[in-house]
Design a protein around this motif. Structure first.
Motif, PDB file in Angstrom:
ATOM      1  N   ASP A   1       0.812  -1.219   0.000  1.00  0.00           N
ATOM      2  CA  ASP A   1       0.000   0.000   0.000  1.00  0.00           C
ATOM      3  C   ASP A   1       0.846   1.270   0.000  1.00  0.00           C
ATOM      4  O   ASP A   1       0.474   2.268  -0.627  1.00  0.00           O
ATOM      5  CB  ASP A   1      -0.914   0.027   1.234  1.00  0.00           C
ATOM      6  N   TYR A   2       1.990   1.237   0.697  1.00  0.00           N
ATOM      7  CA  TYR A   2       2.809   2.437   0.856  1.00  0.00           C
ATOM      8  C   TYR A   2       3.925   2.471  -0.198  1.00  0.00           C
ATOM      9  O   TYR A   2       5.057   2.844   0.080  1.00  0.00           O
ATOM     10  CB  TYR A   2       3.390   2.480   2.270  1.00  0.00           C
ATOM     11  N   GLN A   3       3.566   2.062  -1.423  1.00  0.00           N
ATOM     12  CA  GLN A   3       4.515   2.024  -2.533  1.00  0.00           C
ATOM     13  C   GLN A   3       3.725   2.287  -3.807  1.00  0.00           C
ATOM     14  O   GLN A   3       2.652   1.699  -4.022  1.00  0.00           O
ATOM     15  CB  GLN A   3       5.175   0.654  -2.608  1.00  0.00           C
ATOM     16  N   THR A   4       4.210   3.188  -4.654  1.00  0.00           N
ATOM     17  CA  THR A   4       3.547   3.391  -5.940  1.00  0.00           C
ATOM     18  C   THR A   4       3.769   2.169  -6.825  1.00  0.00           C
ATOM     19  O   THR A   4       4.759   1.446  -6.671  1.00  0.00           O
ATOM     20  CB  THR A   4       4.092   4.635  -6.655  1.00  0.00           C
ATOM     21  N   ILE A   5       2.837   1.939  -7.769  1.00  0.00           N
ATOM     22  CA  ILE A   5       2.985   0.760  -8.628  1.00  0.00           C
ATOM     23  C   ILE A   5       4.100   0.947  -9.640  1.00  0.00           C
ATOM     24  O   ILE A   5       4.536  -0.023 -10.266  1.00  0.00           O
ATOM     25  CB  ILE A   5       1.666   0.409  -9.337  1.00  0.00           C
ATOM     26  N   TYR A   6       4.585   2.184  -9.805  1.00  0.00           N
ATOM     27  CA  TYR A   6       5.652   2.457 -10.774  1.00  0.00           C
ATOM     28  C   TYR A   6       7.008   2.717 -10.100  1.00  0.00           C
ATOM     29  O   TYR A   6       7.959   3.136 -10.767  1.00  0.00           O
ATOM     30  CB  TYR A   6       5.277   3.648 -11.662  1.00  0.00           C
ATOM     31  N   ALA A   7       7.111   2.472  -8.801  1.00  0.00           N
ATOM     32  CA  ALA A   7       8.394   2.668  -8.108  1.00  0.00           C
ATOM     33  C   ALA A   7       9.466   1.784  -8.754  1.00  0.00           C
ATOM     34  O   ALA A   7       9.248   0.596  -8.986  1.00  0.00           O
ATOM     35  CB  ALA A   7       8.243   2.335  -6.636  1.00  0.00           C
TER      36      ALA A   7
ATOM     37  N   PRO B   1      12.698  -0.395  -8.808  1.00  0.00           N
ATOM     38  CA  PRO B   1      13.554  -1.132  -7.860  1.00  0.00           C
ATOM     39  C   PRO B   1      14.991  -0.625  -7.832  1.00  0.00           C
ATOM     40  O   PRO B   1      15.683  -0.782  -6.825  1.00  0.00           O
ATOM     41  CB  PRO B   1      13.478  -2.577  -8.370  1.00  0.00           C
ATOM     42  N   GLU B   2      15.417  -0.009  -8.925  1.00  0.00           N
ATOM     43  CA  GLU B   2      16.779   0.527  -8.985  1.00  0.00           C
ATOM     44  C   GLU B   2      16.878   1.908  -8.349  1.00  0.00           C
ATOM     45  O   GLU B   2      17.967   2.474  -8.242  1.00  0.00           O
ATOM     46  CB  GLU B   2      17.242   0.620 -10.441  1.00  0.00           C
ATOM     47  N   LYS B   3      15.747   2.468  -7.915  1.00  0.00           N
ATOM     48  CA  LYS B   3      15.728   3.815  -7.343  1.00  0.00           C
ATOM     49  C   LYS B   3      15.300   3.777  -5.870  1.00  0.00           C
ATOM     50  O   LYS B   3      14.649   4.703  -5.390  1.00  0.00           O
ATOM     51  CB  LYS B   3      14.770   4.707  -8.137  1.00  0.00           C
ATOM     52  N   ALA B   4      15.646   2.723  -5.158  1.00  0.00           N
ATOM     53  CA  ALA B   4      15.283   2.620  -3.743  1.00  0.00           C
ATOM     54  C   ALA B   4      16.057   3.656  -2.931  1.00  0.00           C
ATOM     55  O   ALA B   4      17.254   3.870  -3.150  1.00  0.00           O
ATOM     56  CB  ALA B   4      15.574   1.219  -3.214  1.00  0.00           C
ATOM     57  N   GLY B   5      15.370   4.323  -1.996  1.00  0.00           N
ATOM     58  CA  GLY B   5      16.066   5.304  -1.175  1.00  0.00           C
ATOM     59  C   GLY B   5      15.164   6.256  -0.421  1.00  0.00           C
ATOM     60  O   GLY B   5      15.637   7.036   0.392  1.00  0.00           O
ATOM     61  N   SER B   6      13.848   6.189  -0.644  1.00  0.00           N
ATOM     62  CA  SER B   6      12.930   7.076   0.073  1.00  0.00           C
ATOM     63  C   SER B   6      12.523   6.468   1.410  1.00  0.00           C
ATOM     64  O   SER B   6      12.375   5.250   1.535  1.00  0.00           O
ATOM     65  CB  SER B   6      11.671   7.346  -0.757  1.00  0.00           C
ATOM     66  N   VAL B   7      12.300   7.347   2.378  1.00  0.00           N
ATOM     67  CA  VAL B   7      11.831   6.899   3.686  1.00  0.00           C
ATOM     68  C   VAL B   7      10.406   7.396   3.943  1.00  0.00           C
ATOM     69  O   VAL B   7       9.897   7.308   5.057  1.00  0.00           O
ATOM     70  CB  VAL B   7      12.789   7.333   4.807  1.00  0.00           C
ATOM     71  N   ALA B   8       9.771   7.901   2.905  1.00  0.00           N
ATOM     72  CA  ALA B   8       8.351   8.232   2.919  1.00  0.00           C
ATOM     73  C   ALA B   8       7.882   8.140   1.475  1.00  0.00           C
ATOM     74  O   ALA B   8       8.644   8.416   0.546  1.00  0.00           O
ATOM     75  CB  ALA B   8       8.098   9.628   3.486  1.00  0.00           C
ATOM     76  N   ALA B   9       6.633   7.748   1.288  1.00  0.00           N
ATOM     77  CA  ALA B   9       6.127   7.580  -0.073  1.00  0.00           C
ATOM     78  C   ALA B   9       5.770   8.920  -0.697  1.00  0.00           C
ATOM     79  O   ALA B   9       5.302   9.829  -0.006  1.00  0.00           O
ATOM     80  CB  ALA B   9       4.896   6.684  -0.054  1.00  0.00           C
ATOM     81  N   PRO B  10       5.964   9.065  -2.012  1.00  0.00           N
ATOM     82  CA  PRO B  10       5.379  10.197  -2.742  1.00  0.00           C
ATOM     83  C   PRO B  10       3.895   9.906  -2.917  1.00  0.00           C
ATOM     84  O   PRO B  10       3.458   9.316  -3.904  1.00  0.00           O
ATOM     85  CB  PRO B  10       6.149  10.199  -4.062  1.00  0.00           C
TER      86      PRO B  10
END
Length: 355
Positions: A172-178, A180-189
């Motif tokens: 739920d706390y992840q966009t469907i287009y996130a 995997p090579e851009k991991a690094g946020s500690v809060a969702a957009p």
């Protein structure tokens, strides 16, 4: 401007603890350029856009940045083990992170904190507001994997104080287009949480274009403003990247008369940070601590899709800069009266820049 200018009363029961299901069934408040308000749904978004408009998405991926740790008893000074909650907020090196600790008073420089799975870190610095610097016992990809194994979804305090994170939040706390090579946020957009394959298909049919940028969202974005004089507040820096293809798409859309519409305040802050005085967006990667308040002159952005934000927050100040403070005060009063759901898992606004 004064902090009190951005305050409003929000009934507790309007804070969303779970997202709408399906994601694109959330409500949407349309705030037009002339200040007119209209109640819509997220699936109405394509009808509010024009062929040739460009939506700009933040493709960062949220990491499980909430860590529960134990500070072992110190050999000198007495006392037993102490539990601490750690929320990572900005990577500072291959083995280093800046974090917020609770309760920070239990920690000193040199303390070790132990986490699940054998992961450990040393406190290398204590700063204001509960912020600490940590040096971990592993680095790079090994550290990334250990954080994923030990951490939990970093739900905002207004959710985490009411219920514990669970397996559902991992999706739920992840966009469907996130990416995997851009991991690094500690809060969702969180504006991006409303998008589904069905909505993307409708946008494609409408002739709406898309581009992606990356901003690793830090917890500092959501820290409360503690200075009554808003101009004295300082933002925590966050890292962003705009690739050459995205910059070209943005600049070409503007030249053709299309609108630039970021999905979320993180995308907006990225675009405005990378814009020249004439609105040309640069391809670049660097930190930004841009703080947008009423009176700011937007260089790139024509409209914004975003969720409803906290009282007295930097994000409510940002949307007030885009549409006007009086308009946003009226919009939020309308949303409260109509029982829109607020904050990260809540409903959305489509806000056109005031003319």
């Amino acid at each position: 401007m004064k902090l009190a200018d951005f305050d409003f009363d929000l009934p507790e029961d309007l804070i969303a603890l779970r997202p709408a299901r399906p994601r694109d069934s959330a409500r949407l408040l349309h705030v037009a350029a002339d200040g007119a308000l209209a109640d819509r749904g997220v699936l109405d978004l394509p009808a509010l856009l024009n062929p040739g408009d460009l939506l700009v998405f933040n493709d960062t991926r949220v990491i499980p940045a909430a860590l529960a740790g134990v500070r072992p008893a110190r050999p000198v000074g007495g006392g037993g083990d102490s539990t601490v909650e750690i929320n990572l907020h900005k990577r500072a090196g291959e083995a280093a992170w800046l974090a917020f600790a609770r309760p920070a008073k239990r920690l000193r420089e040199g303390d070790e904190i132990r986490f699940d799975g054998g992961l450990a870190a040393t406190v290398t610095d204590k700063r204001e507001g509960g912020e600490i610097a940590l040096s971990f016992d592993r680095s790079g990809v090994d550290l990334d994997r250990a954080i994923v194994a030990a951490g939990a979804p970093p739900l905002p305090p207004y959710i985490a104080s009411k219920r514990a994170p669970d397996e559902t939040d991992l999706a739920d706390y992840q966009t469907i287009y996130a990416d995997p090579e851009k991991a690094g946020s500690v809060a969702a957009p969180t504006a991006g949480l409303h998008f589904t394959d069905r909505l993307f298909a409708a946008l494609d049919d409408r002739g709406v274009k898309r581009a992606r940028v990356t901003l690793h969202v830090g917890a500092g974005t959501f820290l409360p403003v503690k200075t009554e004089d808003v101009s004295e507040h300082r933002m925590h820096a966050e890292w962003y990247e705009i690739g050459a293809d995205a910059a070209a798409a943005i600049n070409e859309t503007r030249a053709a008369g299309g609108r630039i519409i970021p999905v979320g305040t993180t995308s907006l802050r990225t675009l405005e940070s990378a814009a020249d005085a004439d609105g040309t967006v640069r391809a670049e990667a660097r930190d930004t601590d841009i703080f947008i308040t009423p009176g700011y002159r937007f260089r790139v952005v024509d409209a914004l899709l975003t969720n409803f934000h906290l009282p007295k927050s930097t994000l409510f100040m940002l949307v007030s800069a885009l549409a006007g403070l009086e308009t946003m005060q009226r919009a939020y009063a309308h949303a409260i009266a109509e029982k829109y759901r607020f904050f990260s898992y809540g409903d959305a606004c489509f806000i056109e820049r005031a003319g």
